[in-house]
Design a protein around this motif. Structure first.
Motif, mmCIF file in Angstrom:
data_model
loop_
_atom_site.group_PDB
_atom_site.id
_atom_site.type_symbol
_atom_site.label_atom_id
_atom_site.label_comp_id
_atom_site.label_asym_id
_atom_site.label_seq_id
_atom_site.Cartn_x
_atom_site.Cartn_y
_atom_site.Cartn_z
ATOM 1 N N ALA A 1 -9.682 -3.925 -5.095
ATOM 2 C CA ALA A 1 -11.209 -3.656 -4.490
ATOM 3 C C ALA A 1 -11.885 -3.552 -5.732
ATOM 4 N N ALA B 1 -4.333 -1.268 -4.635
ATOM 5 C CA ALA B 1 -4.951 -1.694 -3.359
ATOM 6 C C ALA B 1 -6.534 -1.403 -4.028
ATOM 7 N N PHE B 2 -6.814 -0.124 -4.581
ATOM 8 C CA PHE B 2 -8.095 0.408 -4.740
ATOM 9 C C PHE B 2 -8.428 -0.152 -6.104
ATOM 10 N N THR C 1 -13.147 1.204 -2.532
ATOM 11 C CA THR C 1 -13.236 2.469 -3.416
ATOM 12 C C THR C 1 -14.343 3.326 -2.842
ATOM 13 N N GLN C 2 -14.100 4.442 -3.385
ATOM 14 C CA GLN C 2 -15.315 5.548 -3.121
ATOM 15 C C GLN C 2 -16.668 4.955 -3.226
ATOM 16 N N VAL D 1 0.784 -1.197 -0.056
ATOM 17 C CA VAL D 1 0.058 -0.084 -0.065
ATOM 18 C C VAL D 1 0.748 1.286 0.031
ATOM 19 N N VAL E 1 -5.650 -4.888 4.476
ATOM 20 C CA VAL E 1 -4.399 -4.512 4.471
ATOM 21 C C VAL E 1 -3.769 -5.207 5.873
ATOM 22 N N TYR F 1 -17.393 2.654 -0.542
ATOM 23 C CA TYR F 1 -17.831 3.271 0.660
ATOM 24 C C TYR F 1 -19.278 3.888 0.765
ATOM 25 N N GLY G 1 -13.871 -5.182 -0.196
ATOM 26 C CA GLY G 1 -12.866 -4.525 0.323
ATOM 27 C C GLY G 1 -11.250 -5.086 0.430
ATOM 28 N N PRO H 1 -0.649 2.447 -3.426
ATOM 29 C CA PRO H 1 -1.986 2.578 -2.908
ATOM 30 C C PRO H 1 -2.983 2.567 -4.073
ATOM 31 N N MET I 1 -9.408 -1.409 2.644
ATOM 32 C CA MET I 1 -9.427 -0.468 1.652
ATOM 33 C C MET I 1 -10.500 -0.607 0.856
#
Length: 141
Positions: free
Chosen positions: A27, A23-24, A48-49, A16, A36, A52, A33, A20, A46
């Motif tokens: 996901a 990782a997104f 994504t928007q 990460v 980590v 979330y 998710g 980073p 982690m």
């Protein structure tokens, strides 16, 4: 009893730190998710928007359902006390709405029965009053 192995995306804290965005992307590809790990312990997850926001939306919907169920449960109980608007708010409940604009500098507020409130709230109140008047008119016709 056999131990279940979960097929979840994972990465290390070192990965990460290096990248980073990987990782997104993971996901997003896995639609889950990414856990980590730091020294074989989960340090975080982690998302994504989009994931979330979806989780937050789902949580809000569940809270709304819970509130509805709690209200329904309360109403099903015997000896439920109900109060009228006048009993709760007193004389202000029956007083006519008096709107006065106060102009003092850039702060423009509105006074409702002596209580100062913001313009947005007043607009919402007036819209709700118009809606209830329209609803009563359509129900009577």
């Amino acid at each position: 009893m056999a131990m279940r192995i979960l097929d979840i995306p994972t990465t290390s804290i070192s990965n990460v730190k290096r990248s980073p965005m990987e990782a997104f992307q993971k996901a997003d590809q896995e639609a889950a998710g990414v856990y980590v790990f730091n020294r074989e312990k989960v340090a975080g997850v982690m998302l994504t928007q989009k994931q979330y926001e979806s989780l937050n939306r789902e949580i809000e919907e569940l809270y709304d359902q819970l509130a509805d169920l709690m209200a329904e449960k309360r109403l099903l109980k015997e000896n439920v006390s109900t109060f009228t608007d006048v009993e709760v708010r007193g004389a202000i409940a029956t007083a006519p709405l008096s709107l006065m604009k106060k102009t003092g500098g850039n702060n423009r507020c509105i006074s409702l029965n002596g209580h100062s409130i913001q313009r947005k709230i007043m607009n919402s109140l007036m819209a709700a009053k118009r809606f209830s008047s329209i609803k009563r008119w359509t129900e009577s016709n």
